[in-house]
Design an enzyme around this catalytic site. Structure first.
Site, short mmCIF file in Angstrom:
data_model
loop_
_atom_site.label_atom_id
_atom_site.label_comp_id
_atom_site.label_asym_id
_atom_site.label_seq_id
_atom_site.Cartn_x
_atom_site.Cartn_y
_atom_site.Cartn_z
N THR A 152 40.86 46.38 41.81
CA THR A 152 41.29 47.90 41.56
C THR A 152 42.76 48.20 41.39
O THR A 152 42.96 49.00 40.30
CB THR A 152 40.87 48.51 42.81
N THR A 153 43.46 47.61 42.09
CA THR A 153 45.09 47.87 41.76
C THR A 153 45.31 47.28 40.40
O THR A 153 46.52 47.90 39.98
CB THR A 153 45.70 47.40 42.79
N TYR A 198 28.90 53.58 39.93
CA TYR A 198 28.33 54.61 39.18
C TYR A 198 26.89 54.70 39.20
O TYR A 198 26.28 55.72 39.29
CB TYR A 198 28.76 54.68 37.74
N TYR A 210 33.20 42.99 48.18
CA TYR A 210 34.31 44.19 48.26
C TYR A 210 33.56 45.58 48.27
O TYR A 210 32.86 46.07 47.25
CB TYR A 210 34.94 43.98 46.80
N ARG A 225 35.49 54.73 46.33
CA ARG A 225 35.66 54.65 44.92
C ARG A 225 34.61 54.39 44.07
O ARG A 225 34.20 54.73 42.91
CB ARG A 225 36.77 53.46 44.56
N LYS A 232 35.71 41.98 51.56
CA LYS A 232 36.75 42.94 51.44
C LYS A 232 36.08 44.18 51.98
O LYS A 232 35.66 44.82 51.44
CB LYS A 232 37.69 42.98 50.33
N ILE A 253 43.84 42.33 52.08
CA ILE A 253 43.85 42.52 50.58
C ILE A 253 44.72 43.73 50.25
O ILE A 253 44.25 44.91 50.63
CB ILE A 253 42.62 42.32 49.91
#
Length: 291
Positions: free
Chosen positions: A44-45, A107, A133, A138, A161, A203
């Site tokens: 993501t980052t 989504y 994850y 999000r 995660k 993380i």
């Protein structure tokens, strides 16, 4: 098992949004020098949602080549399409990563059974350690503990995660799955508590700007040095908080630009940190000795 401080690495970009390959080299060197335990590329980052497939694989390849086996490299290979996630995971394995990180399909809002089948499908077809994850804030889907418990029985699923910040949930996962898979934090403010409860690491977004201290924090927590770990975490709390004043990775990229680690580029639909948020991030950096 991969343990400790795992930086959720930014993808440096030029002002026009193009990937800054020299900047990528610079930040990887920074983490190797500062003692980061593992690098997570293109999560993501790392703006995985806006990189195309070619760029995605190029970033993974560059990081693997530069690290050259000195620390583990984990590649973000999740997608909202099972077929695309499978392709990315296969490609990452071929590039030589140590593990893959697969976000829940976003989504399209699959059911728990849909998520189970998604992860099972990939895990049974690519022989590489895979880390689930879960970040419902999000993705709009929540991989529930009972589904994680089913997935933990699949050999190639090596960890999760857990980015909800829910320590009670983390304790349940550690109790039910801890002998089968690693439980990692994906939430900097609560990571120390998850590790002290029996998790294997964090993380981290904060590790992009304070890698040595995040590595020390994880080391202390893994060693059970509770008071020292909590003191260090409290000292880092301004960063944990203000690096999320806008959507990640907007604030952390601005902070890294202030440290002359990267240029200011970020890719649409993300935009540079709003001027009104500069003081809050700058203050956090000053309080933590980064400026």
């Amino acid at each position: 098992m991969i343990t400790g401080s795992m930086v959720a690495l930014v993808t440096p970009m030029h002002a026009d949004g193009g990937v800054d390959w020299d900047g990528l080299t610079r930040v990887v060197d920074f983490h190797l020098r500062e003692g980061t335990d593992s690098i997570v590329a293109v999560g993501t980052t790392g703006e995985s949602a806006t990189l195309d497939v070619t760029e995605h694989c190029q970033v993974i390849s560059r990081v693997v080549q530069q690290v050259a086996g000195r620390i583990p490299v984990i590649a973000g290979t999740g997608a909202n399409s099972t077929h695309e996630a499978l392709q990315l995971t296969e490609e990452a394995k071929g590039l030589g990563v140590d593990a893959c990180l697969l976000v829940t399909p976003y989504y399209n809002k699959p059911t728990q059974e849909g998520m189970y089948q998604h992860f099972k499908y990939i895990a049974e077809r690519v022989d590489i350690p895979q880390i689930l994850y879960n970040v419902p804030g999000r993705t709009s889907v929540d991989l529930l503990p009972e589904t994680v418990e089913r997935l933990a029985d699949i050999d190639t699923i090596a960890g999760i995660k857990e980015a909800t910040g829910d320590i009670d949930r983390a304790r349940r996962l550690i109790a039910s799955c801890g002998s089968k898979m690693a439980i990692y934090s994906g939430d900097d403010p609560t990571a120390v508590e998850l590790i002290l409860a029996g998790g294997q690491g964090n993380i981290s977004v904060t590790a992009n700007v304070a890698p040595a201290r995040m590595a020390e924090l994880c080391r202390l927590a893994l060693a059970g040095e509770t008071d020292a770990a909590r003191r260090l975490n409290e000292a880092l709390m301004p960063l944990h908080t203000n690096l999320f004043i806008e959507s990640n990775p907007i604030p952390v990229k601005w902070a890294m630009q202030q440290m002359a680690l990267i240029e200011g580029g970020i890719r649409l639909p993300l935009t540079p940190l709003a001027e009104g948020a500069h003081d809050a991030v700058r203050d956090a950096m000053k309080r933590c000795g980064l400026l």
